[in-house]
Design an enzyme around this catalytic site. Sequence first.
Site, mmCIF file in Angstrom:
data_model
loop_
_atom_site.group_PDB
_atom_site.id
_atom_site.type_symbol
_atom_site.label_atom_id
_atom_site.label_comp_id
_atom_site.label_asym_id
_atom_site.label_seq_id
_atom_site.Cartn_x
_atom_site.Cartn_y
_atom_site.Cartn_z
ATOM 1 N N ASP A 84 0.112 2.426 -8.109
ATOM 2 C CA ASP A 84 -0.039 1.133 -7.207
ATOM 3 C C ASP A 84 -1.564 1.587 -6.381
ATOM 4 O OD1 ASP A 84 0.702 3.797 -5.719
ATOM 5 O OD2 ASP A 84 0.896 2.700 -3.848
ATOM 6 N N GLU A 177 2.748 5.535 -4.093
ATOM 7 C CA GLU A 177 2.025 6.684 -3.439
ATOM 8 C C GLU A 177 1.330 6.331 -2.398
ATOM 9 O OE1 GLU A 177 -1.122 9.914 -2.735
ATOM 10 O OE2 GLU A 177 -1.255 7.674 -3.273
#
Length: 407
Positions: A84, A177
Amino acid sequence: MKYDNLLDRFIKYVKVNTRSDPDSETTPSTESQEAFALTILKPEMEAIGLQDVHYNPVNGYLIGTLPANNPTLTRKIGFIAHMDTADFNAENVNPQIIDNYQGGDITLGSSNYKLDPKAFPNLNNYIGQTLITTDGTTLLGADDKSGIAEIMTAIEFLTSQPQIEHCDIKVAFGPDEEIGVGADKFEVADFEVDFAYTMDGGPLGELQYETFSAAALEVTFLGRNVHPGTAKDQMINALELAIDFHEKLPAKERPEYTDGYQGFYHLTGLTGTVEEARASYIIRDFEEASFEARKVKVENIAQSMNAQLGTKRVLVELNDQYYNMKKVIEKDMTAIELAKEVMEELAIKPVIEPIRGGTDGSKISFMGIPTPNIFAGGENMHGRFEFVSLQTMERAVDVIIGLVCKA
């Protein structure tokens, strides 16, 4: 040959929007991350020779294995990167490549933005190098697609050169994350290694095993709204309560005033009306005692305000997010000593400093796998001024290869 596909691989990855969503309740938080894992990364992992490549829909992790080709190299080492990107526009990422940067301003596409060495003196560290920047309208996504590209490139090199002896290698690419929940469902049993590294750091040489300890703070303020014309001795303005609460926190203990090992309180959101307001904070510190003291302080402020108000109008919700992984890693510094040794052999000076943030390794370390962080090359991350040096990414590939060959 070693780095032939590194740049193209990185460009391909960053052009895919994998921004995470803090308001989502799914794992991954966005469908684009799962699609990125299944349609781009998984086939590529299989093509470069990783075995047992599988995606876990419960935790969003894509995992593969490269078995050792020398039985005397008995360690098992993992490498982790996140799919991400941060909370900034990631749609239609259009990287620009600056060959042989010679200093001065870099205009970001056709936008009105530029990378200026006066504002970003770190540019001066990259004279003569190839820089990849944004076009000024998005972030770049080097955090952490540089890490993914580096791991992939290292594995591809090892499988193409079977005479190079290496230990057992595990690879994991995970979600979310950037919103702090990526490793919450990580399965240690599916990642059997002695230790691992997140390839999620910044400039050349970064080697980190200290992170913040982190908590999220939500404060709700309950007011009492009456007509302002007759409000005397009746109205309680929730917005004013929020301001009062904020002003009771130490003014100099905010991100913009702190560095090194200094912790902070950071107001990240404030919404509301006279009737009800809500303030969102993150609390960060390195030492356990000072981290706990910060949480006690906000509780005490709320209690004091409620006592003065004569009723409970300031409601505090605190949730720990992750802890300083130093507590785990310092018990066995093998991963750090090995990384230092490899970097020094590659003429890379290890830069061992605390991370003023967290990584997936923060949580994974407390699950039983010591997981320090290694540089991946990104600079000015999380915004339009993000850039990365191709040469730094190449050195990260070298470090990965060095680690598994020396194990």
